[in-house]
Design a protein around this motif. Structure first.
Motif, mmCIF file in Angstrom:
data_model
loop_
_atom_site.group_PDB
_atom_site.id
_atom_site.type_symbol
_atom_site.label_atom_id
_atom_site.label_comp_id
_atom_site.label_asym_id
_atom_site.label_seq_id
_atom_site.Cartn_x
_atom_site.Cartn_y
_atom_site.Cartn_z
ATOM 1 N N ARG A 174 0.851 -1.194 0.000
ATOM 2 C CA ARG A 174 0.000 0.000 0.000
ATOM 3 C C ARG A 174 0.882 1.237 0.000
ATOM 4 O O ARG A 174 1.880 1.307 0.709
ATOM 5 C CB ARG A 174 -0.923 0.028 1.219
ATOM 6 C CG ARG A 174 -2.029 -1.011 1.120
ATOM 7 C CD ARG A 174 -3.126 -0.743 2.122
ATOM 8 N NE ARG A 174 -3.782 0.534 1.885
ATOM 9 C CZ ARG A 174 -4.868 0.931 2.559
ATOM 10 N NH1 ARG A 174 -5.389 0.165 3.473
ATOM 11 N NH2 ARG A 174 -5.419 2.093 2.296
ATOM 12 N N LYS A 175 0.485 2.224 -0.805
ATOM 13 C CA LYS A 175 1.284 3.438 -0.978
ATOM 14 C C LYS A 175 0.359 4.643 -0.910
ATOM 15 O O LYS A 175 -0.696 4.646 -1.534
ATOM 16 C CB LYS A 175 1.974 3.377 -2.351
ATOM 17 C CG LYS A 175 2.757 4.617 -2.748
ATOM 18 C CD LYS A 175 3.349 4.438 -4.151
ATOM 19 C CE LYS A 175 4.166 5.640 -4.578
ATOM 20 N NZ LYS A 175 4.753 5.468 -5.919
ATOM 21 N N LEU A 222 4.466 9.247 -0.293
ATOM 22 C CA LEU A 222 4.668 9.918 0.989
ATOM 23 C C LEU A 222 4.985 8.890 2.063
ATOM 24 O O LEU A 222 5.743 9.154 2.982
ATOM 25 C CB LEU A 222 3.405 10.704 1.369
ATOM 26 C CG LEU A 222 3.082 11.874 0.435
ATOM 27 C CD1 LEU A 222 1.650 12.350 0.638
ATOM 28 C CD2 LEU A 222 4.060 13.011 0.663
ATOM 29 N N ALA A 223 4.367 7.730 1.946
ATOM 30 C CA ALA A 223 4.651 6.603 2.839
ATOM 31 C C ALA A 223 4.100 5.358 2.161
ATOM 32 O O ALA A 223 3.125 5.425 1.413
ATOM 33 C CB ALA A 223 3.985 6.792 4.198
ATOM 34 N N SER A 224 4.751 4.232 2.403
ATOM 35 C CA SER A 224 4.231 2.980 1.851
ATOM 36 C C SER A 224 4.570 1.846 2.805
ATOM 37 O O SER A 224 5.452 1.980 3.663
ATOM 38 C CB SER A 224 4.807 2.708 0.460
ATOM 39 O OG SER A 224 6.167 2.345 0.539
ATOM 40 N N CYS A 277 9.559 5.228 1.763
ATOM 41 C CA CYS A 277 9.463 6.700 1.794
ATOM 42 C C CYS A 277 9.625 7.276 3.196
ATOM 43 O O CYS A 277 9.280 8.430 3.434
ATOM 44 C CB CYS A 277 8.131 7.204 1.228
ATOM 45 S SG CYS A 277 7.594 6.402 -0.269
ATOM 46 N N VAL A 278 10.123 6.490 4.139
ATOM 47 C CA VAL A 278 10.281 6.990 5.506
ATOM 48 C C VAL A 278 11.742 7.098 5.923
ATOM 49 O O VAL A 278 12.049 7.701 6.946
ATOM 50 C CB VAL A 278 9.532 6.110 6.537
ATOM 51 C CG1 VAL A 278 8.030 6.153 6.276
ATOM 52 C CG2 VAL A 278 10.043 4.682 6.518
ATOM 53 N N ALA A 279 12.649 6.541 5.137
ATOM 54 C CA ALA A 279 14.070 6.531 5.492
ATOM 55 C C ALA A 279 14.903 6.472 4.210
ATOM 56 O O ALA A 279 14.364 6.309 3.114
ATOM 57 C CB ALA A 279 14.406 5.338 6.386
ATOM 58 N N LEU A 280 16.212 6.569 4.373
ATOM 59 C CA LEU A 280 17.089 6.562 3.204
ATOM 60 C C LEU A 280 17.303 5.146 2.669
ATOM 61 O O LEU A 280 18.056 4.929 1.727
ATOM 62 C CB LEU A 280 18.432 7.222 3.545
ATOM 63 C CG LEU A 280 19.300 7.669 2.384
ATOM 64 C CD1 LEU A 280 18.525 8.492 1.375
ATOM 65 C CD2 LEU A 280 20.506 8.437 2.876
ATOM 66 N N LEU A 329 -1.104 3.414 8.058
ATOM 67 C CA LEU A 329 -0.842 2.544 6.903
ATOM 68 C C LEU A 329 -0.491 1.134 7.353
ATOM 69 O O LEU A 329 -1.008 0.149 6.808
ATOM 70 C CB LEU A 329 0.339 3.101 6.105
ATOM 71 C CG LEU A 329 0.127 3.705 4.741
ATOM 72 C CD1 LEU A 329 1.477 4.018 4.118
ATOM 73 C CD2 LEU A 329 -0.674 2.804 3.835
ATOM 74 N N ILE A 330 0.404 1.045 8.316
ATOM 75 C CA ILE A 330 0.812 -0.275 8.822
ATOM 76 C C ILE A 330 -0.415 -0.995 9.382
ATOM 77 O O ILE A 330 -0.676 -2.163 9.054
ATOM 78 C CB ILE A 330 1.888 -0.141 9.922
ATOM 79 C CG1 ILE A 330 3.153 0.518 9.383
ATOM 80 C CG2 ILE A 330 2.213 -1.516 10.515
ATOM 81 C CD1 ILE A 330 4.163 0.891 10.481
#
Lengths: 312, 178
Positions: A228-229, A240-242, A254-257, A302-303
């Motif tokens: 899910r994204k 933005l987050a997935s 999309c939350v870390a490098l 999301l999680i």
């Protein structure tokens, strides 16, 4: 675009050798990220080694799992019968990224090595420690909507943009490489990308010239798979987050490098915690920069939603 | 040392089949496929919109697959078969997609249209091969080109005049009922 010499590699080992012998060389596969960055003169390779014709595009069964050649395109992987049947989280992640035109060109190896989309990495008028080590980070104190909330450092708050890599993390994939001496090794996906620490210019654990030749998936995990994204537009937009869920494994994008394997949430779930509590454990030390603060509750939801959803 | 241009930049030769015709070019290796088509082969149909793979105006078919011609070097395409809008149809012999875009008024300024039509041609072929998209509910099942599928599959092509409803109608006309 700066001038460069162009050669077409005859074999993977030859490509690795040529890259190791020529400082400033870059491998060119699909080109969808590298050429974009070369036009902007963010990437300025003196030598371009075209690996696009190497016979590394096969997708084949391997010990109950699947071996995906580094040159297989996103479209080919997402359309592969076994990926659709046994690794739907990977197909969903691939299809959530880029456009059809990009997926027809972008390769599996290149997808893993794509650079961040941090707007300050792209803005050559602003300092960026990835572009110019030691220059500083303009994203700190800047617009941070797309910034990291986990694992960042004062040197870099950028995120890794790949959707595919998030699914590969949840699937416990390994990355096969060949080096300049012709030697090969297998790198767990979790060890391929590095967190920024003080040296965000060092993005992976690959040695100079080391070339990704394949991604290997273990046999499919038991249980649900889902990607899910959340993004600003319904299609063709950076995330933005997935979240990727594959059996008992959870990975975040999309939350870390790097693709963020949520091992603390996994352990919490295994100990009997409900999804929302597991998500909160994973994000307990997450921190935004104002504009990215919203990503913390967004990622938590999301999680939770991915874990509560029925199999799809 | 490799050959160089008058400005000292490395050059290379490339042979491609473009719209069915064998072509050979000597190019600065930095030349994109898009610039090779437009500036060296005088095929001005494919457009340079963003030049960064974001707008889709440069979409052409390479060996049957749609790609952004702006994000590819011409020298990467040695031996490839390239189809541009000029190879899809002509004013005298319109392709079904071109006919449908006219019938449905699927453009205003027309700048994105060659890319839209090449992309739609690629879409129809991908769907016929059973390739899924982000709008495909059942990854195991056959592809039904619903409106949601067509919208998702055309999402690599931007129309600044926003003729999206008509573009959807035009592609639907050729794709047939879902």
């Amino acid at each position: 675009m700066r001038p460069f010499t162009y050669t077409r590699a005859g074999s993977a080992a030859e490509a690795a050798r040529a890259a190791a012998e020529q400082p400033g060389a870059r491998f060119l596969a699909g080109g969808t990220n590298l050429l974009d960055l070369m036009k902007l003169e963010i990437e300025r390779p003196a030598h371009v080694i075209d690996i696009g014709r190497l016979p590394l595009g096969d997708i084949a069964d391997a010990d109950g799992g699947l071996r995906i050649g580094a040159m297989a395109t996103g479209s080919e992987v997402a359309a592969h019968a076994r990926v659709r049947r046994d690794y739907p989280v990977l197909a969903q992640a691939l299809l959530a990224g880029g456009s059809p035109q990009l997926r027809n060109k972008a390769t599996t190896g290149g997808n893993l090595l794509q650079r961040t989309r941090c707007p300050y990495f792209y803005d050559t008028a602003k300092p960026c420690n990835k572009r110019e080590p030691g220059a500083g980070c303009a994203a700190l104190g800047g617009l941070s909507r797309f910034s990291a909330i986990l694992g960042w450092s004062e040197a870099c708050i950028a995120t890794h943009p790949s959707d595919m890599a998030v699914a590969l993390s949840a699937l416990d994939a390994t990355v096969e490489t060949v080096n300049a001496d012709g030697g090969t090794r297998a790198i767990p996906i979790d060890e391929l990308h590095r967190l920024p620490a003080a040296t965000p210019e060092h993005e992976t654990s690959l040695a100079p010239g080391e070339l990704i030749t394949a991604v290997v998936l273990p046999p499919p995990p038991k249980g649900r798979q889902r990607y899910r994204k959340v993004r600003d537009r319904a299609a063709f937009s950076a995330g933005l987050a997935s979240v990727a869920v594959a059996g008992d494994a959870i990975a975040l994008g999309c939350v870390a490098l790097k693709p963020w394997r949520a091992r603390r949430a996994e352990a919490s779930l295994a100990a009997g915690a409900p999804p929302v509590a597991a998500a909160e454990v994973e994000l307990s030390d997450a921190k935004g920069h104002g504009g990215s603060d919203f990503k913390i509750p967004l990622t938590r939801r999301l999680i939770t939603a991915a874990l509560q959803a029925k199999q799809s | 040392m490799p050959p160089t241009s008058a400005e000292g930049a490395p050059t290379a030769s490339v042979r491609m089949t473009v719209n069915g015709e064998a072509r050979a070019l000597d190019l600065d290796v930095r030349t994109t496929l898009l610039d090779a088509l437009r500036e060296h082969l005088d095929l001005k149909g494919a457009k340079k919109g963003c030049d960064h793979g974001q707008c889709g105006a440069c979409t052409v078919l390479v060996n049957g697959l749609r790609i952004n011609a702006c994000l590819s070097l011409a020298v990467m395409h040695e031996g490839d078969g390239v189809i541009t809008i000029e190879g899809i149809g002509t004013a005298e012999r319109l392709s079904p997609l071109q006919r449908a875009f006219l019938d449905r008024d699927a453009f205003q300024c027309g700048y994105c249209t060659p890319g839209q039509i090449c992309s739609a041609a690629g879409l129809l072929d991908e769907a016929a091969k059973g390739w899924p998209s982000a709008a495909t509910d059942d990854l195991a099942g056959p592809i039904r080109l619903t409106d949601a599928e067509i919208r998702e599959r055309m999402s690599g092509n931007i129309c600044r005049c926003s003729a999206y409803p008509q573009i959807l109608d035009a592609v639907r006309d050729v794709a047939g009922p879902a």
